[in-house]
Motif scaffolding. Sequence first.
Motif, short mmCIF file in Angstrom:
data_model
loop_
_atom_site.label_atom_id
_atom_site.label_comp_id
_atom_site.label_asym_id
_atom_site.label_seq_id
_atom_site.Cartn_x
_atom_site.Cartn_y
_atom_site.Cartn_z
N PHE A 17 11.39 10.92 -3.16
CA PHE A 17 11.27 10.13 -1.60
C PHE A 17 10.73 8.79 -1.78
O PHE A 17 10.41 8.69 -2.44
CB PHE A 17 10.95 11.21 -0.75
CG PHE A 17 9.91 11.48 -0.58
CD1 PHE A 17 8.44 10.02 0.87
CD2 PHE A 17 8.76 12.17 -1.16
CE1 PHE A 17 7.35 10.40 0.52
CE2 PHE A 17 7.58 12.16 -0.25
CZ PHE A 17 7.17 11.45 0.19
N THR A 18 11.48 8.37 -0.84
CA THR A 18 10.86 6.13 -0.30
C THR A 18 10.07 6.25 1.02
O THR A 18 10.88 7.02 1.89
CB THR A 18 12.50 5.64 -1.36
OG1 THR A 18 12.86 6.23 -2.72
CG2 THR A 18 11.50 4.68 -0.62
N SER A 19 9.79 5.56 0.83
CA SER A 19 8.87 4.97 2.23
C SER A 19 8.74 4.05 2.41
O SER A 19 8.76 3.06 1.15
CB SER A 19 7.40 5.70 2.28
OG SER A 19 6.66 6.59 1.51
N THR A 20 9.18 3.19 3.60
CA THR A 20 8.46 1.97 3.79
C THR A 20 7.84 1.54 4.54
O THR A 20 7.02 2.64 5.66
CB THR A 20 9.92 1.04 3.80
OG1 THR A 20 10.20 1.70 5.28
CG2 THR A 20 10.47 1.58 2.79
N ILE A 26 6.76 -5.96 4.12
CA ILE A 26 7.36 -4.70 4.09
C ILE A 26 6.92 -3.99 2.09
O ILE A 26 7.86 -5.10 1.83
CB ILE A 26 7.84 -4.48 4.55
CG1 ILE A 26 8.40 -5.54 5.63
CG2 ILE A 26 8.97 -3.55 4.23
CD1 ILE A 26 9.50 -5.16 6.78
N TYR A 27 6.60 -2.66 2.21
CA TYR A 27 6.47 -2.92 1.19
C TYR A 27 7.38 -1.07 0.85
O TYR A 27 7.80 -0.52 1.55
CB TYR A 27 5.88 -2.76 0.16
CG TYR A 27 4.07 -1.59 0.89
CD1 TYR A 27 4.61 -0.20 0.24
CD2 TYR A 27 3.17 -1.86 1.63
CE1 TYR A 27 3.06 0.26 0.77
CE2 TYR A 27 2.86 -1.14 2.02
CZ TYR A 27 2.18 0.70 1.21
OH TYR A 27 1.33 0.90 1.88
N SER A 28 8.26 -0.58 -0.10
CA SER A 28 8.88 0.40 -0.32
C SER A 28 8.44 1.29 -1.38
O SER A 28 7.63 0.26 -2.57
CB SER A 28 10.26 0.07 -0.47
OG SER A 28 10.88 1.30 -0.76
N VAL A 29 7.46 2.33 -1.51
CA VAL A 29 7.16 3.47 -2.57
C VAL A 29 8.03 4.43 -2.58
O VAL A 29 8.47 5.12 -1.27
CB VAL A 29 6.26 3.80 -1.92
CG1 VAL A 29 5.02 4.72 -2.60
CG2 VAL A 29 4.78 2.62 -1.48
N THR A 30 7.78 4.92 -3.91
CA THR A 30 9.20 5.70 -4.17
C THR A 30 8.25 7.42 -4.50
O THR A 30 7.82 6.56 -6.13
CB THR A 30 10.84 5.31 -5.74
OG1 THR A 30 11.51 4.55 -4.49
CG2 THR A 30 11.57 7.25 -6.05
N GLU A 31 8.01 8.11 -4.40
CA GLU A 31 7.32 9.10 -4.97
C GLU A 31 7.25 10.32 -5.48
O GLU A 31 8.88 10.82 -5.03
CB GLU A 31 6.66 10.11 -4.25
CG GLU A 31 5.12 9.09 -3.21
CD GLU A 31 4.62 9.67 -2.05
OE1 GLU A 31 4.50 10.53 -1.99
OE2 GLU A 31 4.66 8.96 -0.66
N PHE A 32 7.66 10.67 -7.31
CA PHE A 32 8.51 11.80 -8.00
C PHE A 32 7.46 12.61 -7.48
O PHE A 32 6.30 12.96 -8.04
CB PHE A 32 8.20 11.31 -9.31
CG PHE A 32 9.68 9.86 -9.40
CD1 PHE A 32 10.96 10.01 -8.92
CD2 PHE A 32 8.82 8.47 -9.23
CE1 PHE A 32 11.68 9.31 -9.31
CE2 PHE A 32 9.85 7.66 -8.67
CZ PHE A 32 11.01 7.29 -8.97
#
Length: 247
Positions: free
Chosen positions: A24-27, A12-18
């Motif tokens: 916002f963060t998505s997993t 599972i990975y988590s990505v934060t987009e600026f």
Amino acid sequence: MAKVLLAGESWIYSVTEFKGYDSFTSTKLEIGCEDLLRELRKAGHEITHLLAHDVPEHFPWTREELDRYDVVVLSDIGANSLALSNGVFALGNPSTDRMALLRDWVHDGGSLMMAGGYLSFAGFEGKAHYHGTPVEDALPVEILPYDDRVEAPQGISPQAALDDPISDGLGRFPRILGYQRVTPKDGSRVLMTANGDPLLITGEFGKGRSLAYTTDIAPHWASVEFMEWQGYGPFFSRCINWLAGTL
């Protein structure tokens, strides 16, 4: 055909987009063994896939649970996931040593395969941490106590032994992009090498069998060429058949 428990090979990975002022963060859940699962099922094997994040709580706790399977495959899942259930890590309660349980099950006639990856054998920065564990006892190889990776971005063509029953007749083995260094134990058989290092090793442990495949079943060490190889499914099906005693 064999009943197989495959543990690991997901993340599972988590990505934060600026985006300017806002973020916002998505997993996302990724499963790295979908091709393998499809090919093994196509070959007639009955596969149960235990996702990596489910391993700490749901990997078999008893001999009876292990006896439901002919073969257990550990792929890209570290020793901590077998040792540190919630009851141990969060609550501080003693629990079953499932690596010892797995070792004893193999010794009494079960079969174990470990496939390579960043959380296999010793692993990235040694984090897989199987050196000195009961799982190492059951495998046909000795595991390093530190980072054991060999990255090969240029690609390496594995070489099979002349009497290799697993890859015989499958044609040229495609290039791989890395593997892990291990030391074959006395009495084991090295069926395939890469740059002279053992890549596919088989052995017996008590009444059981074990197999070490020291590169990945999926990218990145498994190249596109390997994933598209017509022998991909038959090769891994033969690994399972050998472990189950039907090859």
